[in-house]
Design a protein around this motif. Structure first.
Motif, PDB file in Angstrom:
ATOM      1  N   SER A   8       5.723   1.889 -10.208  1.00  0.00           N
ATOM      2  CA  SER A   8       4.360   1.860  -9.670  1.00  0.00           C
ATOM      3  C   SER A   8       3.884   0.431  -9.480  1.00  0.00           C
ATOM      4  CB  SER A   8       3.400   2.597 -10.593  1.00  0.00           C
ATOM      5  OG  SER A   8       3.696   3.963 -10.620  1.00  0.00           O
ATOM      6  N   GLY A   9       4.319  -0.464 -10.352  1.00  0.00           N
ATOM      7  CA  GLY A   9       3.931  -1.866 -10.252  1.00  0.00           C
ATOM      8  C   GLY A   9       4.595  -2.590  -9.104  1.00  0.00           C
ATOM      9  N   TRP A  10       5.706  -2.049  -8.615  1.00  0.00           N
ATOM     10  CA  TRP A  10       6.429  -2.683  -7.515  1.00  0.00           C
ATOM     11  C   TRP A  10       5.825  -2.362  -6.159  1.00  0.00           C
ATOM     12  CZ3 TRP A  10      12.184  -1.429  -9.004  1.00  0.00           C
ATOM     13  CH2 TRP A  10      12.567  -2.278 -10.047  1.00  0.00           C
ATOM     14  N   THR A  11       5.153  -1.257  -6.045  1.00  0.00           N
ATOM     15  CA  THR A  11       4.588  -0.871  -4.757  1.00  0.00           C
ATOM     16  C   THR A  11       3.067  -0.957  -4.816  1.00  0.00           C
ATOM     17  OG1 THR A  11       4.476   1.467  -5.344  1.00  0.00           O
ATOM     18  CG2 THR A  11       6.485   0.704  -4.262  1.00  0.00           C
ATOM     19  N   GLY A  12       2.468  -0.992  -3.659  1.00  0.00           N
ATOM     20  CA  GLY A  12       1.009  -1.006  -3.616  1.00  0.00           C
ATOM     21  C   GLY A  12       0.515  -1.892  -2.499  1.00  0.00           C
ATOM     22  N   PRO A  13      -0.775  -2.117  -2.481  1.00  0.00           N
ATOM     23  CA  PRO A  13      -1.360  -2.951  -1.433  1.00  0.00           C
ATOM     24  C   PRO A  13      -0.779  -4.359  -1.449  1.00  0.00           C
ATOM     25  CG  PRO A  13      -3.065  -1.783  -2.652  1.00  0.00           C
ATOM     26  CD  PRO A  13      -1.775  -1.572  -3.385  1.00  0.00           C
ATOM     27  N   SER A  14      -0.797  -4.980  -0.319  1.00  0.00           N
ATOM     28  CA  SER A  14      -0.268  -6.337  -0.179  1.00  0.00           C
ATOM     29  C   SER A  14      -1.079  -7.316  -1.015  1.00  0.00           C
ATOM     30  CB  SER A  14      -0.336  -6.771   1.288  1.00  0.00           C
ATOM     31  OG  SER A  14       0.356  -5.871   2.104  1.00  0.00           O
ATOM     32  N   SER A  15      -0.376  -8.286  -1.580  1.00  0.00           N
ATOM     33  CA  SER A  15      -1.058  -9.390  -2.247  1.00  0.00           C
ATOM     34  C   SER A  15      -1.666 -10.275  -1.163  1.00  0.00           C
ATOM     35  CB  SER A  15      -0.071 -10.183  -3.097  1.00  0.00           C
ATOM     36  OG  SER A  15       0.854 -10.858  -2.246  1.00  0.00           O
ATOM     37  N   ASP A  16      -2.485 -11.234  -1.558  1.00  0.00           N
ATOM     38  CA  ASP A  16      -3.082 -12.142  -0.574  1.00  0.00           C
ATOM     39  C   ASP A  16      -2.001 -12.907   0.186  1.00  0.00           C
ATOM     40  OD1 ASP A  16      -5.624 -11.337  -1.255  1.00  0.00           O
ATOM     41  OD2 ASP A  16      -6.005 -13.044  -2.585  1.00  0.00           O
ATOM     42  N   THR A  17      -0.952 -13.332  -0.512  1.00  0.00           N
ATOM     43  CA  THR A  17       0.145 -14.057   0.125  1.00  0.00           C
ATOM     44  C   THR A  17       0.870 -13.173   1.124  1.00  0.00           C
ATOM     45  OG1 THR A  17       0.446 -15.388  -1.866  1.00  0.00           O
ATOM     46  CG2 THR A  17       2.279 -15.342  -0.315  1.00  0.00           C
ATOM     47  N   GLU A  18       1.126 -11.933   0.753  1.00  0.00           N
ATOM     48  CA  GLU A  18       1.799 -11.001   1.657  1.00  0.00           C
ATOM     49  C   GLU A  18       0.906 -10.658   2.849  1.00  0.00           C
ATOM     50  OE1 GLU A  18       4.743  -8.584  -1.328  1.00  0.00           O
ATOM     51  OE2 GLU A  18       2.615  -8.128  -1.399  1.00  0.00           O
ATOM     52  N   LYS A  19      -0.380 -10.525   2.622  1.00  0.00           N
ATOM     53  CA  LYS A  19      -1.316 -10.256   3.719  1.00  0.00           C
ATOM     54  C   LYS A  19      -1.317 -11.422   4.699  1.00  0.00           C
ATOM     55  CE  LYS A  19      -4.689  -8.113   5.836  1.00  0.00           C
ATOM     56  NZ  LYS A  19      -4.261  -7.486   7.062  1.00  0.00           N
ATOM     57  N   ASP A  20      -1.261 -12.651   4.166  1.00  0.00           N
ATOM     58  CA  ASP A  20      -1.177 -13.829   5.033  1.00  0.00           C
ATOM     59  C   ASP A  20       0.101 -13.796   5.866  1.00  0.00           C
ATOM     60  OD1 ASP A  20      -3.576 -14.777   4.068  1.00  0.00           O
ATOM     61  OD2 ASP A  20      -2.666 -16.224   2.682  1.00  0.00           O
ATOM     62  N   LYS A  21       1.215 -13.385   5.248  1.00  0.00           N
ATOM     63  CA  LYS A  21       2.499 -13.278   5.946  1.00  0.00           C
ATOM     64  C   LYS A  21       2.392 -12.260   7.083  1.00  0.00           C
ATOM     65  CE  LYS A  21       7.257 -11.788   5.015  1.00  0.00           C
ATOM     66  NZ  LYS A  21       8.152 -11.248   3.978  1.00  0.00           N
ATOM     67  N   GLN A  22       1.785 -11.122   6.795  1.00  0.00           N
ATOM     68  CA  GLN A  22       1.608 -10.082   7.814  1.00  0.00           C
ATOM     69  C   GLN A  22       0.743 -10.597   8.956  1.00  0.00           C
ATOM     70  OE1 GLN A  22       0.021  -6.352   6.361  1.00  0.00           O
ATOM     71  NE2 GLN A  22      -0.940  -5.962   8.314  1.00  0.00           N
ATOM     72  N   ASP A  23      -0.375 -11.213   8.624  1.00  0.00           N
ATOM     73  CA  ASP A  23      -1.282 -11.730   9.660  1.00  0.00           C
ATOM     74  C   ASP A  23      -0.609 -12.808  10.509  1.00  0.00           C
ATOM     75  OD1 ASP A  23      -3.244 -10.026   8.706  1.00  0.00           O
ATOM     76  OD2 ASP A  23      -4.297 -11.590   7.566  1.00  0.00           O
ATOM     77  N   ARG A  24       0.141 -13.694   9.856  1.00  0.00           N
ATOM     78  CA  ARG A  24       0.836 -14.765  10.573  1.00  0.00           C
ATOM     79  C   ARG A  24       1.889 -14.189  11.530  1.00  0.00           C
ATOM     80  NH1 ARG A  24       1.949 -17.548   6.476  1.00  0.00           N
ATOM     81  NH2 ARG A  24       3.998 -16.679   6.033  1.00  0.00           N
ATOM     82  N   ASP A  61       9.508  -8.146  -1.615  1.00  0.00           N
ATOM     83  CA  ASP A  61      10.805  -7.755  -1.081  1.00  0.00           C
ATOM     84  C   ASP A  61      10.637  -6.864   0.150  1.00  0.00           C
ATOM     85  OD1 ASP A  61      13.594  -7.704  -1.010  1.00  0.00           O
ATOM     86  OD2 ASP A  61      13.654  -5.807  -2.099  1.00  0.00           O
ATOM     87  N   SER A  62       9.691  -7.221   1.013  1.00  0.00           N
ATOM     88  CA  SER A  62       9.426  -6.382   2.183  1.00  0.00           C
ATOM     89  C   SER A  62       9.422  -7.216   3.448  1.00  0.00           C
ATOM     90  CB  SER A  62       8.063  -5.694   2.053  1.00  0.00           C
ATOM     91  OG  SER A  62       8.078  -4.782   1.003  1.00  0.00           O
ATOM     92  N   ASP A  63       9.795  -6.585   4.533  1.00  0.00           N
ATOM     93  CA  ASP A  63       9.642  -7.202   5.834  1.00  0.00           C
ATOM     94  C   ASP A  63       8.315  -6.742   6.413  1.00  0.00           C
ATOM     95  OD1 ASP A  63      10.228  -4.559   6.294  1.00  0.00           O
ATOM     96  OD2 ASP A  63      11.718  -4.936   7.821  1.00  0.00           O
ATOM     97  N   VAL A  64       7.956  -7.292   7.549  1.00  0.00           N
ATOM     98  CA  VAL A  64       6.708  -6.929   8.212  1.00  0.00           C
ATOM     99  C   VAL A  64       7.060  -6.216   9.503  1.00  0.00           C
ATOM    100  CG1 VAL A  64       4.567  -7.763   9.233  1.00  0.00           C
ATOM    101  CG2 VAL A  64       5.495  -8.894   7.211  1.00  0.00           C
ATOM    102  N   ASP A  65       6.625  -4.973   9.635  1.00  0.00           N
ATOM    103  CA  ASP A  65       6.872  -4.196  10.849  1.00  0.00           C
ATOM    104  C   ASP A  65       5.650  -4.303  11.750  1.00  0.00           C
ATOM    105  OD1 ASP A  65       9.364  -3.167   9.884  1.00  0.00           O
ATOM    106  OD2 ASP A  65       8.227  -1.785   8.639  1.00  0.00           O
ATOM    107  N   ILE A  66       5.870  -4.821  12.956  1.00  0.00           N
ATOM    108  CA  ILE A  66       4.802  -4.970  13.928  1.00  0.00           C
ATOM    109  C   ILE A  66       5.170  -4.144  15.162  1.00  0.00           C
ATOM    110  CG2 ILE A  66       3.477  -6.549  15.374  1.00  0.00           C
ATOM    111  CD1 ILE A  66       2.969  -7.072  12.452  1.00  0.00           C
ATOM    112  N   ALA A  67       4.262  -3.290  15.592  1.00  0.00           N
ATOM    113  CA  ALA A  67       4.483  -2.476  16.792  1.00  0.00           C
ATOM    114  C   ALA A  67       3.841  -3.181  17.993  1.00  0.00           C
ATOM    115  CB  ALA A  67       3.869  -1.097  16.619  1.00  0.00           C
TER     116      ALA A  67
END
Length: 75
Positions: A8-24, A61-67
Motif C-alpha cells: 500500500s505504501g508503494w502505490t498512491g498519488p504522485s509525490s510533488d517530484t513525480e507530479k513535476d515529472k508528469q507535468d514536464r 518506479d513509474s513511467d509517465v503515460d501521455i495520450a
C-alpha cells in the motif's frame, strides 16, 4: 510491517517530484506538437493517462503515460 501495508505504501498519488515529472513530460510533448508544422491544423488533446492519472503508480518506479488524441475526422 505486513506485506499489505508495504504494498500500500508503494502505490498512491504522485509525490510533488513525480507530479513535476508528469507535468514536464506533458509540457515537452505539447511543445513538440506545437513546433511540428503538419499538426498546425489538427485538433489534438494531450493528457496524462495510466497509473499516474489513476493514482496507482508505483512510487519512484513509474513511467509517465501521455495520450495524444486527434479529435478531427478525416475522410
Amino acid at each position: 510491517m505486513s506485506l499489505e501495508n508495504k504494498l500500500s505504501g508503494w502505490t498512491g498519488p504522485s509525490s510533488d517530484t513525480e507530479k513535476d515529472k508528469q507535468d514536464r513530460t506533458e509540457r515537452m510533448i505539447r511543445q513538440a506538437i506545437d513546433a511540428h508544422e503538419p499538426f498546425n491544423n489538427c485538433s489534438l488533446k494531450v493528457y496524462a493517462k495510466g497509473s499516474y492519472a489513476n493514482n496507482t503508480n508505483v512510487r519512484s518506479d513509474s513511467d509517465v503515460d501521455i495520450a495524444v488524441v486527434c479529435t478531427d475526422v478525416l475522410y
